[in-house]
Design a protein around this motif. Structure first.
Motif, PDB file in Angstrom:
ATOM      1  N   ALA A 102       0.886  -1.222   0.082  1.00  0.00           N
ATOM      2  CA  ALA A 102       0.070   0.019   0.099  1.00  0.00           C
ATOM      3  C   ALA A 102       1.033   1.460  -0.482  1.00  0.00           C
ATOM      4  O   ALA A 102       0.918   2.435  -0.773  1.00  0.00           O
ATOM      5  CB  ALA A 102      -0.994  -0.182   1.412  1.00  0.00           C
ATOM      6  N   VAL A 103       2.071   1.452   0.604  1.00  0.00           N
ATOM      7  CA  VAL A 103       2.435   2.479   0.704  1.00  0.00           C
ATOM      8  C   VAL A 103       3.843   2.591  -0.282  1.00  0.00           C
ATOM      9  O   VAL A 103       3.188   3.558  -0.770  1.00  0.00           O
ATOM     10  CB  VAL A 103       4.166   2.129   2.156  1.00  0.00           C
ATOM     11  N   ILE A 104       4.216   1.426  -0.720  1.00  0.00           N
ATOM     12  CA  ILE A 104       4.727   2.169  -2.625  1.00  0.00           C
ATOM     13  C   ILE A 104       3.504   2.589  -2.977  1.00  0.00           C
ATOM     14  O   ILE A 104       4.003   3.446  -4.320  1.00  0.00           O
ATOM     15  CB  ILE A 104       5.400  -0.116  -3.324  1.00  0.00           C
ATOM     16  N   VAL A 105       2.171   1.397  -3.331  1.00  0.00           N
ATOM     17  CA  VAL A 105       1.658   2.512  -4.420  1.00  0.00           C
ATOM     18  C   VAL A 105       1.439   3.819  -4.391  1.00  0.00           C
ATOM     19  O   VAL A 105       0.951   4.642  -5.453  1.00  0.00           O
ATOM     20  CB  VAL A 105       0.115   1.570  -4.167  1.00  0.00           C
ATOM     21  N   LEU A 106       0.917   4.251  -3.064  1.00  0.00           N
ATOM     22  CA  LEU A 106       1.311   5.729  -2.828  1.00  0.00           C
ATOM     23  C   LEU A 106       1.453   5.976  -3.377  1.00  0.00           C
ATOM     24  O   LEU A 106       1.593   7.212  -3.010  1.00  0.00           O
ATOM     25  CB  LEU A 106       0.156   5.381  -0.972  1.00  0.00           C
ATOM     26  N   LEU A 107       3.390   6.164  -2.462  1.00  0.00           N
ATOM     27  CA  LEU A 107       4.461   6.898  -2.678  1.00  0.00           C
ATOM     28  C   LEU A 107       4.939   6.921  -4.764  1.00  0.00           C
ATOM     29  O   LEU A 107       4.784   8.411  -5.283  1.00  0.00           O
ATOM     30  CB  LEU A 107       5.385   5.801  -2.023  1.00  0.00           C
ATOM     31  N   LEU A 108       4.166   5.884  -5.159  1.00  0.00           N
ATOM     32  CA  LEU A 108       4.070   6.135  -6.848  1.00  0.00           C
ATOM     33  C   LEU A 108       2.964   7.163  -7.475  1.00  0.00           C
ATOM     34  O   LEU A 108       2.938   7.635  -8.479  1.00  0.00           O
ATOM     35  CB  LEU A 108       4.509   4.643  -6.979  1.00  0.00           C
ATOM     36  N   VAL A 109       1.508   6.654  -7.363  1.00  0.00           N
ATOM     37  CA  VAL A 109       0.563   7.438  -7.572  1.00  0.00           C
ATOM     38  C   VAL A 109       0.307   8.898  -6.859  1.00  0.00           C
ATOM     39  O   VAL A 109      -0.239   9.753  -7.569  1.00  0.00           O
ATOM     40  CB  VAL A 109      -0.582   6.610  -6.876  1.00  0.00           C
ATOM     41  N   TYR A 110       0.751   8.915  -5.344  1.00  0.00           N
ATOM     42  CA  TYR A 110       0.668   9.894  -5.036  1.00  0.00           C
ATOM     43  C   TYR A 110       0.611  11.596  -5.910  1.00  0.00           C
ATOM     44  O   TYR A 110      -0.040  12.695  -5.680  1.00  0.00           O
ATOM     45  CB  TYR A 110       1.781  10.371  -4.186  1.00  0.00           C
ATOM     46  N   PRO A 111       2.351  11.851  -6.772  1.00  0.00           N
ATOM     47  CA  PRO A 111       2.225  13.570  -7.508  1.00  0.00           C
ATOM     48  C   PRO A 111       1.262  13.684  -8.162  1.00  0.00           C
ATOM     49  O   PRO A 111       1.237  14.112  -8.567  1.00  0.00           O
ATOM     50  CB  PRO A 111       3.457  12.316  -8.229  1.00  0.00           C
TER      51      PRO A 111
END
Lengths: 333, 421
Positions: A8-17
């Motif tokens: 979840a953290v990885i996906v969040l970090l990638l999608v965040y921008p």
């Protein structure tokens, strides 16, 4: 279950921008990652060696000043070098600064370590303020921009964010890895039973100094990200306030686990930026103080501790068999 | 049935949303972001600065050509990093169309650089008064309708030599860009008129203990005729208190901030030293200028006991800059299209009556305006105020020199200029 949170953290970090505006991307996201890496260096020291240092912002400042000195000379101060050389030098100097601070602080414990590292931090602050030949005094350095590599401007919002993610993630995983190596295990041994470790033939002071050196290296990475984020560095960047901020963010997030560093940095950045919206502009620092007080009061091991306890309660039946969550009571001993 | 109701609900929601968008387009809100130091040694000046912004917006009834004005604030502590962070927040997060600020010198230099990254926002200075902000590679969308530090003090240097007969002084100053500018302006005319500076003492901003400097200062006039003190906010109060407690009696000429209302309203030992201090700057509390008296009246009516007895320099500067923005907005009827092209054009050519008289901009978008030489006097009600001794009209960025001659003086620093005895 275990891989859900990291994924979840990885996906969040990638999608965040792609879901936020430039302010949230750079000023909240970028700052959380850069500042969080500095906090990580403190959390590493505290959680795994039991030493609290107030000089981590100072070490980050050494790297920041070095980056500025070697890549953005101003008014006759500085020496222009190719950026890879400059960055290697900056990190080397930060590591060296960490080692030196470790040498000074190695024989102290608890509150004395705090005092001595605070003294180092303040000495460095006044040095930057009053030295004009290397630090350029109050003005410091402006226009410190990240390099452009093969046409990719690392200073642009999106590349800067992803660079921060990669560096922060490397530091985080690096810390998680190091604490499982014999060196990391020895450090934890020093934290828990220094006398026994000594009896076993370990060189305890050396281990501690090396831990400070490694923490210096991590803080140096955070410091470089920070100086690029602001595009400037001045004594205000290493003054008492930022020095304390690191400790505050660490305590907020939970000083027992590396993830706490970034959680703490995130919450700190949010509160710092938005408190003024909720209260009269003359009083917003009071609100910041109260929020921090509340968190520390209701969850002495910070936000990660809070989450961990909620998690343990939720999945208690499954966890109980495996021995429950790790204890963090003995931190900072 | 349920589907129908759902459809109906959706349609209603969509209609409502469209309604609000349409409404918003009719009268688009214009957001003004106020950036000032609400923390640290300049917290007092910062608060009063934002009072100035509020007052200007209120004067226009909170709207321009049908566009409601929204006012939002962010804080700094005098540190350029923090000012930049707050400015980014106002511009990139809160969508400020116009930013008014910052307050302190080095912050201004940093924000003027940032202005270049944000062509879609118009920046007006708040109170900051370093020379470099509008001199070195100035940003197209950064306007400063207040005069800067060197302009404020250049008439004073000459004055103390000619009228007071001083020719040897020491300088005590904060160590950053704005005081450098003040010393630069002062010494430009002071040295020219034959004065010498025996020594300069620089202390960090936010310093609490001045004993090491005071130990080196003469306590009364002798070989040294007086001292020029360039400190602001709580720094000025702390220094003067400690100097008074040591029994210091050396006559003082002040940098502009030393005699500002934020310092003049102080109580305690510092207050004894304040009456009689000479200084110079863009405002004078007792100026007989109609615009100033009107401004003071409106300030006092609006803020009552909450504000200072008389508006400070910072209230005046923030007010002037905000008013300039609002006047220009009025002229272009709130047209912000094309990166504020019309607004910026209007601002560049704007000339209006500020609380301290007529103000206009030069090619660097830096104000030309009048400067007062003041003396601190005790009023009948016991409060301290600035009494004008002289008013010098049209002081420009180059201090009356032509551009080349001025640029040859170099940028101000600790060592530039110097005229040792």
């Amino acid at each position: 279950m275990r891989w859900i949170l990291p994924l979840a953290v990885i996906v969040l970090l990638l999608v965040y921008p792609f879901v936020v505006n430039s302010f949230w991307l750079v000023q909240i996201g970028g700052r959380t990652l850069g500042f969080g890496t500095i906090v990580l260096s403190l959390v590493f020291l505290t959680a795994y060696t039991g030493m609290l240092s107030l000089a981590q912002m100072t070490v980050a400042g050494v790297a920041g000043y070095a980056t500025a000195y070697f890549t953005a000379p101003t008014g006759g101060v500085g020496l222009l070098l190719p950026w890879p050389v400059a960055l290697v030098l900056a990190l080397a100097l930060a590591t060296l600064a960490g080692l030196l601070i470790g040498l000074v602080a190695v024989r102290t414990r608890g509150i004395y370590t705090l005092m001595i590292t605070l003294a180092v931090a303040m000495a460095f602050y006044y040095l930057t303020l009053q030295n004009y030949d290397i630090f350029n005094g109050f003005t410091g350095f402006n226009n410190v921009e990240p390099p452009v590599i093969l046409g990719l401007d690392l200073g642009a919002n999106l590349p800067f964010y992803y660079m921060s993610v990669v560096l922060a993630a490397s530091c985080y995983l690096g810390v998680r890895h190091v604490v499982r190596t014999p060196f990391g295990l020895a450090l934890q041994g020093v934290r828990d039973e220094p006398d026994r470790l000594r009896a076993l033939g370990f060189n305890v002071p050396l281990l501690r100094v090396l831990a400070f050196g490694l923490a210096g290296f991590i803080a140096g990475i955070g410091g470089i990200l920070n100086v690029w984020l602001n595009a400037s560095i001045s004594p205000g960047s290493v003054a008492l306030n930022p020095v304390i901020d690191v400790l505050m963010a660490g305590v907020l997030g939970g000083i027992g686990h590396p993830a706490g560093a970034y959680v703490g940095a995130f919450v700190f950045t949010i509160v710092d930026n938005f408190a003024i919206d909720f209260i009269a502009r003359e009083r917003f620092n009071t609100l910041i103080g109260l929020v921090f007080l509340a968190i520390v009061l209701f969850s002495p091991d910070g936000l990660t501790g809070l989450v961990r306890r909620a998690w343990t309660r939720g999945t208690g039946w499954a966890r109980r068999d495996r021995g429950g969550a790790p204890k963090t009571d003995d931190i900072g001993k | 049935m349920t589907t129908q109701r759902f459809m109906l609900g959706t349609a209603a929601t969509v209609a409502a949303l469209m309604g609000t968008t349409a409404l918003a387009q009719d009268a688009e809100t214009i957001t003004i972001g106020g950036l000032a130091t609400l923390e640290g040694p300049f917290a007092g000046p910062g608060e009063d600065g934002l009072r100035g912004v509020e007052l200007a917006i209120e004067e226009f009834g909170g709207e321009i050509a049908g566009h409601p004005i929204e006012f939002i604030t962010a804080s700094s502590d005098g540190n350029p990093d923090v000012a930049l962070e707050s400015a980014r927040r106002l511009v990139e997060q809160d969508g400020a169309d116009i930013l008014v600020g910052p307050l302190s010198g080095s912050e201004g230099i940093r924000i003027a650089q940032y202005a270049k990254e944000q062509p879609g926002t118009t920046f007006l200075n708040g109170g900051s008064a370093a020379i470099e902000t509008t001199l070195v590679d100035p940003a197209e969308n950064f306007f400063r309708f207040n005069t800067e530090g060197a302009q404020w003090t250049s008439p004073l240097g000459e004055y103390v030599v000619n009228e007071r007969g001083w020719d040897n002084i020491v300088i005590v100053s904060e160590d950053y860009s704005f005081p450098y500018a003040q010393i630069f302006g002062f010494m430009a005319t002071y040295c020219e008129a034959g004065g010498t500076v025996q020594d300069k003492y620089f202390t960090p901003v936010g310093n609490n203990d001045y004993s090491s400097v005071i130990a080196q200062l003469p306590l009364e006039a002798g070989e040294v005729d007086g001292m020029y003190v360039v400190l602001g906010g709580s720094d000025a109060v702390n220094f003067l208190s400690q100097y008074a407690q040591m029994g210091g009696q050396l006559p003082i000429v002040g940098g502009t901030n030393v005699t500002d209302q934020t310092v003049l309203t102080t109580q305690g030992p510092a207050r004894e030293l304040l009456p009689g201090i000479l200084s110079s700057g863009p405002v004078s509390d007792n100026a007989e200028l109609e615009a100033w008296q009107e401004f003071t009246q409106r300030y006092q009516d609006y803020f009552g006991d909450e504000g200072l007895p008389s508006p400070s320099l910072f209230a005046s500067n923030y007010y002037t800059n905000t008013k300039a923005a609002l006047l220009a907005l009025q002229e272009v009827e709130g047209d912000l299209s094309n990166d504020h092209e019309a607004l910026n054009e209007a601002l560049s050519n704007l000339e209006f009556t500020s609380p301290t008289g007529t103000v206009s901009l030069n090619e660097n978008r830096q104000a030309t305006a009048a400067i007062y030489i003041n003396e601190v006097v005790e009023q009948e009600d016991g409060s301290l105020a600035l009494e004008p001794l002289e008013r010098i009209e049209n002081v420009d960025q180059y201090l009356g020199l032509d551009r080349e001659a001025y640029m040859e003086l170099g940028l101000p620093s600790r060592d530039n200029p110097s005229c040792p005895s």
